[in-house]
Design a protein around this motif. Structure first.
Motif: not given
Length: 555
Positions: A82, A84, A97, A101, A120-121, A158, A161-162, A165
């Motif tokens: 990833w 940043i 990102n 993926t 992921s997050s 961030y 993009d997560k 993804q």
């Protein structure tokens, strides 16, 4: 089991490698990164390594083919890569990102791998209105499970993009139902070895490291309603391994048991336990100003995400993966803050320490702090006046240190400027090696009882920055000629450094030093010249051509 880890040198990747090595079920580990670490240092020493650019400066066909070759024979792929920074390069971040993926997932399918585990997050989640209630009337928000909406926070690149993804993973699962897809959604990840990288990515050098130590403040200003979930990176690494061993698909929230509110944060960061809550809008405005002025690298999107994402329920990970954290969020944060104050890091390009003495010298796989005592450890450094002029040696080494100071600045800037070129991996390797060599030279001079003449390094530092103003045909945009000119200057400097190591190899017995240390440094420097030759060849073929690009484009 054979496991491939994409992005194996960062905060999570390093911890995942350690966790994989702890489990006897894992017999082989393939490490994949754009910039490779020193493979003689743990935990990188027990992996097979490949340098692969997943999307920054590679075509889809090339990246997928390289990844597919690396994944063949693997039981699972853990995708952690990833990007940043840089914040202002949104197209580049999204390409690495999100498109990165997609390429990793495609390679998983083409290699016949049956399990894909993706980082992921908590940032994937949509805003939780219950967080507003906390600010308005003090009502603590409920914990949310994995079914909470996951469209991200619009003002955080961030988070956006997560969310994108995970949309890629949705599409992949629909096309490849035979592949188990696991999405790990961890909270903030802290460990001491990640301290220097976290400072580079989020805090910047304008904030003195001593102010980041636990208990260093008298009172802590905070946005009202702040609640933080976190965990130690070693704990999330064990969650990744648990997911691989259980081959469980779906999403999993991962966080420590405790939630850090204002009092918990003040107890760690201040000596008094006092804090002051402020309107979030004021804190956000301060971050916007600090970011735009270049004081801190992090933008205000990180504040928005921290204030809006839900607090996660981790029941699913505990029950289905049989996972539980071993450390509290408070302990993880305290370790990180201690690491920030010390400039801690580890021997990978991503985690390199800010503390120069701790930087690993790849040539002989020891920290720069070994200085004159590097090598076999049985040396007695001295400068016999009857055999060698201490004054001349002092001047000679000081002049080379001046050159090294300018060289570190130049190669670091080159790596930052050319992150979107196929040469970035080579430049990143040179940054690590040349920075560590400079730190080693400083320690060597000190151990020999010589004067560094720091005013010379200050002049070199200023001169290197003034040199950035040279004409290259562009004022605002990056010039395609810059890489060519910078590489030629850097190659000359490295050749000069080679002469110094050769002299020290000859004089090592007189100085009471281990000659093999300098033999190894000579070999590494010769390899640096070869790397610079490759970079120069790339730039030479493009820099002066109207029909070729130096910087990567989708075309």
């Amino acid at each position: 089991m054979r496991i491939a880890v994409v992005g194996a040198t960062g905060n999570t990747g390093t911890a995942v490698l350690r966790a994989l090595h702890r489990h006897p079920e894992i017999t082989e580990v393939a490490g994949i990164a754009r910039r490779l670490p020193d493979t003689e240092i743990e935990p990188y020493d027990r992996c097979e390594w490949r340098s692969i650019d997943i999307a920054a400066a590679s075509t889809e066909a090339d990246a997928v083919q390289s990844l597919t070759d690396a994944f063949r024979g693997c039981d699972a792929v853990i995708h952690l890569a990833w990007m940043i920074q840089p914040n202002d390069r949104r197209e580049l971040l999204e390409r690495v990102n999100v498109e990165g993926t997609r390429r990793v997932a495609r390679a998983v399918a083409e290699a016949g791998v049956e399990h894909l585990v993706v980082a992921s997050s908590v940032g994937v989640y949509s805003p939780d209105e219950a967080r507003d209630a906390l600010r308005k009337d003090g009502t603590e928000p409920p914990l949310r499970d994995e079914e909470f909406p996951n469209q991200g926070i619009d003002s955080s690149h961030y988070s956006v993009d997560k969310a994108s993804q995970e949309e890629v993973l949705d599409d992949f699962e629909a096309l490849h139902p035979g592949v188990t897809v696991t999405r790990m959604r961890p909270a903030l990840l802290f460990q001491g070895d990640a301290a220097s990288s976290i400072q580079r990515y989020f805090i910047g050098k304008a904030v003195p490291s001593r102010l980041l130590a636990p208990g260093s403040m008298l009172s802590l200003p905070l946005p009202s309603g702040l609640r933080i979930q976190a965990l130690h990176t070693d704990d999330v690494a064990e969650a990744y391994v648990a997911a691989v061993l259980a081959k469980k698909g779906g999403a999993f929230n991962v966080a420590a048991d405790d939630i850090l509110g204002p009092q918990e944060l003040a107890d760690i960061l201040t000596s008094t336990g006092k804090y002051m809550e402020m309107p979030p809008a004021i804190v956000r405005a301060a971050v916007v100003t600090a970011h735009r002025s270049g004081v801190i690298p992090a933008d205000a999107g990180w504040i928005d995400m921290a204030m809006q994402v839900p607090l996660m329920d981790t029941t699913k990970a505990r029950t289905e993966l049989k996972w539980s954290p071993k450390r509290t969020a408070a302990d993880a944060l305290r370790e990180l803050l201690e690491g920030l104050a010390e400039g801690r890091g580890h021997a990978s390009p991503v985690l390199r320490p800010d503390a120069q003495d701790d930087r690993n010298v790849n040539a002989f796989h020891q920290p720069a702090s070994e200085g004159a005592f590097a090598g076999d450890g049985d040396v007695d450094p001295h400068v016999p006046p009857e055999k060698m002029s201490a004054d001349l040696l002092e001047l000679y080494l000081s002049d080379h240190l001046t050159g090294a100071t300018a060289g570190v600045g130049r190669i670091t800037r080159m790596a930052n400027d050319f992150v979107d070129t196929p040469m970035f991996g080579r430049l990143g390797q040179l940054v690590d090696e040349i920075s560590a060599e400079r730190a080693f030279l400083i320690q060597l001079i000190d151990d020999l009882g010589l004067d560094r003449k720091p005013y010379r390094q200050a002049v070199a530092w200023v001169g290197e920055r003034v040199g950035r103003l040279k004409s290259n045909g562009k004022i605002v945009e990056r010039s395609p000629m810059t890489m060519l000119l910078e590489t030629e200057l850097m190659r000359g400097a490295v050749m000069g450094k080679l002469g110094m190591w050769q002299m020290l190899e000859v004089q090592a017995p007189t100085l009471g030093l281990d000659p093999k240390v300098f033999t190894d440094l000579i070999e590494m420097t010769e390899n640096q010249v070869k790397l610079l030759d490759e970079i120069h060849a790339y730039a030479s073929a493009r820099a002066l051509r109207a029909d070729k690009d130096i910087y990567w484009t989708d075309n």
